[in-house]
Motif scaffolding. Structure first.
Motif, short mmCIF file in Angstrom:
data_model
loop_
_atom_site.label_atom_id
_atom_site.label_comp_id
_atom_site.label_asym_id
_atom_site.label_seq_id
_atom_site.Cartn_x
_atom_site.Cartn_y
_atom_site.Cartn_z
N LEU A 1 48.79 33.12 64.81
CA LEU A 1 49.37 34.74 63.93
C LEU A 1 49.30 34.60 62.74
N ALA A 2 49.44 33.30 61.83
CA ALA A 2 49.23 33.30 60.51
C ALA A 2 47.70 33.53 60.16
N GLN A 3 46.96 32.73 60.82
CA GLN A 3 45.75 32.94 60.69
C GLN A 3 45.18 34.47 60.51
N ASP A 11 35.94 31.97 50.59
CA ASP A 11 36.94 30.91 49.85
C ASP A 11 38.33 31.83 50.05
N LEU A 12 38.40 33.24 50.24
CA LEU A 12 39.63 33.82 50.41
C LEU A 12 40.25 33.26 51.75
N ASN A 13 39.35 33.26 53.02
CA ASN A 13 39.69 32.88 54.16
C ASN A 13 40.38 31.23 54.12
N THR A 55 34.13 37.77 66.34
CA THR A 55 32.98 36.50 66.57
C THR A 55 33.30 35.90 65.19
N ARG A 56 33.25 36.38 63.85
CA ARG A 56 33.24 35.63 62.61
C ARG A 56 34.72 34.99 62.58
N PHE A 57 35.98 35.78 63.15
CA PHE A 57 37.16 35.00 63.24
C PHE A 57 36.87 33.43 63.90
N VAL A 58 36.34 33.86 65.24
CA VAL A 58 36.22 32.62 66.08
C VAL A 58 35.56 31.45 65.65
N LEU A 59 34.27 32.12 64.88
CA LEU A 59 33.41 30.87 64.15
C LEU A 59 34.05 30.20 63.08
N LEU A 60 34.80 31.21 62.21
CA LEU A 60 35.48 30.49 61.09
C LEU A 60 36.45 29.17 61.80
N ARG A 61 37.30 29.67 62.76
CA ARG A 61 38.34 28.83 63.22
C ARG A 61 37.89 27.76 64.00
N TYR A 62 36.80 27.75 64.70
CA TYR A 62 36.37 26.73 65.70
C TYR A 62 35.07 25.87 65.00
N TRP A 63 34.63 26.35 63.87
CA TRP A 63 33.39 25.72 63.51
C TRP A 63 33.47 25.41 61.89
#
Length: 192
Positions: free
Chosen positions: A38-40, A85-87, A151-159
């Motif tokens: 949730l924070a992410q 950078d912000l993410n 898709t961007r969030f999933v790629l950032l989180r898992y890759w």
């Protein structure tokens, strides 16, 4: 003299009347059990708003002289560095420069997804409506970015930032963890 039994008292924290209803009730209940995720998502949403505003400003400034596709490409590439950078900071709690260059390279890879979607959308728009206004072009770009956001969030989180999930941020001792996230002994956030 006999005293009357006190009436049954109301529950201390009654559930809201619509708590069990609605399309989003089950996903929201599941999400509340995952405070790190949730924070992410909150951080990701804030970054998305910031970067969309900046990207649209750059696009609007460059479009008259460079054309639609080049303005879109340049604005997305420039905002990709800021977005990653912000993410790193706001969504995934990484505050040091450790692996910054690798994250940026991977972030550029993720940016290509948005570039393909927005460039393709603009291409289709100009085939359907060659004289489309800048407002319509901006709407198409925003819709293309929204379509690629999941898709961007999933790629950032898992890759890109998967080390955060596995607690492998040994060099990241100065990191602050997002709300609800645990930390390893060296201070690196460990997220579910």
């Amino acid at each position: 003299m006999a005293t009357a039994a006190p009436p049954d008292s109301a529950p201390v924290n009654p559930a809201p009347p619509d708590a069990d209803r609605g399309v989003f009730a089950a996903p929201l209940a599941w999400l509340r059990k995952k405070p790190a995720l949730l924070a992410q998502l909150r951080g990701f949403a804030r970054v998305a708003v910031i970067c969309t505003i900046i990207s649209m400003t750059i696009f609007t400034a460059l479009r008259p002289t460079m054309g639609t596709q080049w303005a879109n490409t340049i604005s997305l590439v420039l905002c990709s560095v800021l977005n990653t950078d912000l993410n790193r900071r706001m969504s995934f709690g990484l505050r040091t420069r450790h692996l910054w260059w690798r994250d940026q390279r991977r972030g550029l890879g993720v940016m290509f997804l948005a570039l393909v979607m927005t460039a393709g959308s603009l291409w289709v728009l100009h085939r359907v409506s060659p004289g489309a206004s800048i407002a319509v072009e901006l709407a198409v770009i925003v819709l293309g970015n929204v379509a690629s956001a999941v898709t961007r969030f999933v790629l950032l989180r898992y890759w890109v930032f998967r080390r955060v999930r596995h607690g492998a941020g040994a060099k990241n001792a100065g990191a602050q963890t997002p709300a609800g996230a645990a930390a390893t002994s060296d201070g690196a956030p460990v997220l579910p």
